[in-house]
Motif scaffolding. Structure first.
Motif, mmCIF file in Angstrom:
data_model
loop_
_atom_site.group_PDB
_atom_site.id
_atom_site.type_symbol
_atom_site.label_atom_id
_atom_site.label_comp_id
_atom_site.label_asym_id
_atom_site.label_seq_id
_atom_site.Cartn_x
_atom_site.Cartn_y
_atom_site.Cartn_z
ATOM 1 N N SER A 181 0.839 -1.193 0.000
ATOM 2 C CA SER A 181 0.000 0.000 0.000
ATOM 3 C C SER A 181 0.876 1.246 0.000
ATOM 4 O O SER A 181 1.905 1.292 0.682
ATOM 5 N N PRO B 130 -0.273 4.800 0.753
ATOM 6 C CA PRO B 130 -1.420 5.655 1.069
ATOM 7 C C PRO B 130 -1.203 7.133 0.812
ATOM 8 O O PRO B 130 -2.172 7.876 0.687
ATOM 9 N N HIS C 274 -5.839 5.235 -3.940
ATOM 10 C CA HIS C 274 -5.240 5.932 -2.814
ATOM 11 C C HIS C 274 -4.956 7.356 -3.241
ATOM 12 O O HIS C 274 -4.902 7.671 -4.427
#
Length: 211
Positions: free
Chosen positions: A22, A24, A57
């Motif tokens: 991820s 973000p 994101h």
């Protein structure tokens, strides 16, 4: 990633159990959303060409006051990423950083030198360290930025930070004594054993690490 951070981008990323990567939030001070997208485009193309799904994101760039706009880009895949220009860092940080209860984590950390990705064998060792952390129930968070330029005046920055590729933070949830022992005995050594002169960012250092 090296080309992206050399351009002035700061990348926040996570590696979580379940083969999840991820990112973000990312920042490009004095840049635009379009410039940030162009820097990330090779990565997005690789993901698409490899049929690796990527979810939505936020990424951001910072522009001087009175010269900003909003921009959302949708990829050809069903999922997308978005980028937004903010007038200042405080607005970007407040928008992209939800409240985090850091006390819920058992935490440790290491400065990862650029030398660990200088060869295929050393890079493979780094990946092996990541796998060991995940296998033992940990999570990994990283902040990648280029701070190699020396300041005009001396300061108290750890010299190891100047040579680092990223700051690595690792830990377990929930924050219990047994979990901290896992960080001390299993997770932190998985990265520290790879570096000749291990160091850490003070706020995220493993407090039980022997000197």
């Amino acid at each position: 990633m090296p080309a992206v951070v050399r351009a002035g981008v700061t990348l926040y990323w996570q590696i979580l159990p379940g083969n999840i990567f991820s990112m973000p939030q990312s920042y490009l001070p004095n840049g635009t959303a379009q410039e940030l997208e162009q820097l990330l485009l090779p990565t997005l193309r690789m993901l698409n060409q490899s049929s690796i799904p990527h979810s939505k994101h936020g990424i951001s760039s910072l522009r001087p006051p009175n010269n900003h706009f909003n921009l959302s880009v949708t990829d050809t895949k069903p999922v997308a990423f978005s980028s937004t220009n903010f007038p200042n860092f405080q607005d970007a940080f407040s928008t992209l950083n939800p409240e985090t209860k850091i006390t819920a984590l058992n935490i440790g950390g290491d400065l990862i030198p650029r030398s660990l990705v200088a060869s295929n064998s050393s890079a493979a060792s780094l990946v092996g360290g990541f796998k060991s952390i995940l296998t033992n129930g940990g999570i990994i968070l990283g902040v990648s930025m280029d701070v190699s330029t020396q300041p005009t005046s001396p300061n108290a920055v750890h010299p190891g930070w100047r040579d680092s590729l990223f700051l690595a933070f690792l830990g377990t949830i929930p924050a219990i004594v047994a979990g901290q022992q896992v960080v001390t005995n299993l997770l932190d050594p998985a990265l520290q054993n790879l570096t000749p002169n291990p160091a850490a960012y003070l706020n995220e250092a493993e407090f039980q690490h022997p000197n």
